[in-house]
Design an enzyme around this catalytic site. Structure first.
Site, PDB file in Angstrom:
ATOM      1  N   TYR A 155       0.839  -1.208   0.000  1.00 18.33           N
ATOM      2  CA  TYR A 155       0.000   0.000   0.000  1.00 18.33           C
ATOM      3  C   TYR A 155       0.869   1.252   0.000  1.00 18.33           C
ATOM      4  O   TYR A 155       0.671   2.179  -0.795  1.00 18.33           O
ATOM      5  CB  TYR A 155      -0.911  -0.031   1.225  1.00 18.33           C
ATOM      6  CG  TYR A 155      -1.838   1.158   1.355  1.00 18.33           C
ATOM      7  CD1 TYR A 155      -3.035   1.197   0.654  1.00 18.33           C
ATOM      8  CD2 TYR A 155      -1.516   2.234   2.177  1.00 18.33           C
ATOM      9  CE1 TYR A 155      -3.895   2.278   0.775  1.00 18.33           C
ATOM     10  CE2 TYR A 155      -2.368   3.320   2.306  1.00 18.33           C
ATOM     11  CZ  TYR A 155      -3.553   3.332   1.606  1.00 18.33           C
ATOM     12  OH  TYR A 155      -4.402   4.412   1.726  1.00 18.33           O
ATOM     13  N   LYS A 159       1.185   4.165  -2.872  1.00 14.62           N
ATOM     14  CA  LYS A 159       0.837   5.579  -2.644  1.00 14.62           C
ATOM     15  C   LYS A 159       2.023   6.498  -2.928  1.00 14.62           C
ATOM     16  O   LYS A 159       1.864   7.614  -3.396  1.00 14.62           O
ATOM     17  CB  LYS A 159       0.307   5.764  -1.217  1.00 14.62           C
ATOM     18  CG  LYS A 159      -1.038   5.078  -0.985  1.00 14.62           C
ATOM     19  CD  LYS A 159      -2.105   5.624  -1.922  1.00 14.62           C
ATOM     20  CE  LYS A 159      -3.453   4.966  -1.722  1.00 14.62           C
ATOM     21  NZ  LYS A 159      -4.501   5.517  -2.603  1.00 14.62           N
TER      22      LYS A 159
END
Ligand SMILES: NC(=O)c1ccc[n+]([C@@H]2O[C@H](COP(=O)([O-])OP(=O)(O)OC[C@H]3O[C@@H](n4cnc5c(N)ncnc54)[C@H](O)[C@@H]3O)[C@@H](O)[C@H]2O)c1
Length: 251
Positions: A155, A159
């Protein structure tokens, strides 16, 4: 309907829940026509029932390249070739220590969180350039692009990449009058962390204890930043990553 997005056509992904849903409400409330996209069909139906105005929904799994293509083609067909706004909010967070991270969960995270925003932005930008539309794109990044949380490797990596995708797309599209920005939210109460808030409230409180404002955000507080970024009020803003984190990254 009148409002600052009156007559504008906007695609919102991840619209069935959380920040995407709040953004759909915000844009529709200000007059936009929406194409709401999510893999959650029931959530989309619920959203559409709660909106006033002329909107459509498309159930799609954005981990698939073909689904991203269909999203943009559906919008172009429905709106006679004109897309003004794209909001990339759909994403997943799979909590796994790096040593246990499987190839499958890594790939799925990158497919949804990074490749889908790229694929959608690429096709939307192509249509904007062809139509001479000075449109706007907002990506939803995260403060985890600069501040990793243990167990979030894929994740966090996705990002970080969304931040630089935003900046490079902004650089290349600025000459066409197209703007590309991102919001980097801190802890926001949404479906993404509903399990953590329910099952491990102490961990959630511990995370918030590092937030100078001492509370999490509501999805609407992130949606208002997105709405600003895709509005004409941000007409000279491109390549920006606006942090909305209650001060989390101040220390
Ligand atoms: N909630 C937070 O604390 C927080 C913090 C920083 C950034 N963000 C970002 O905000 C954005 C919105 O997330 P949220 O917090 O509202 O979470 P959420 O889980 O409430 O909403 C995400 C939506 O994306 C959809 N989605 C997931 N995978 C999909 C796929 N393959 N195809 C289509 N739709 C898919 C889900 O069905 C869901 O409706 C995400 O980009 C997330 O990374 C959230």
């Amino acid at each position: 309907m009148t409002g600052r997005f009156s007559g504008k056509n906007a695609i919102v992904t991840g619209a069935a829940s959380g920040i995407g849903r709040a953004t759909a409400h915000r844009l529709a409330g200000d007059g936009a026509n929406l194409l709401c996209v999510d893999r959650d069909e029931a959530g989309l139906a619920d959203l559409l029932a709660s909106l006033t105005g002329s909107h459509i929904a498309l159930t799609a799994d954005l981990s698939l390249a073909q689904a991203c293509t269909e999203v943009v083609q559906t919008a172009l067909r429905h709106w006679d070739g004109r897309i003004d706004i794209l909001v990339n909010a759909a994403a997943i967070l799979i909590r796994q220590p790096i040593l246990e991270h499987s190839r499958e969960t890594w790939d799925l995270t990158i497919d949804i969180n990074l490749k889908a925003p790229f694929r959608l932005a690429r096709d939307v930008v192509a249509s904007m350039i062809e139509g001479g539309i000075r449109g706007a794109i907002a990506n939803v990044g995260s403060i985890e692009a600069v501040l990793p949380i243990a167990g979030h490797a894929a994740y966090t990596a996705s990002k970080g990449a969304v931040t630089m995708l935003t900046r490079s797309a902004a650089f290349e599209t600025a000459p066409y009058g197209i703007r590309v920005n991102a919001v980097a939210p801190g802890a926001t109460a949404t479906g993404m962390n509903a399990d953590l808030r329910r099952d491990d409230p102490d961990r959630w409180r511990e995370m918030l204890s590092g937030t100078p404002m001492g509370r999490h955000a509501l999805p609407e507080e992130i949606a208002s930043v997105i709405a600003f970024l895709v509005s004409d009020e941000a007409s000279y803003v491109t390549g920006a990553v606006v942090t909305a984190d209650g001060g989390w990254t101040l220390h």
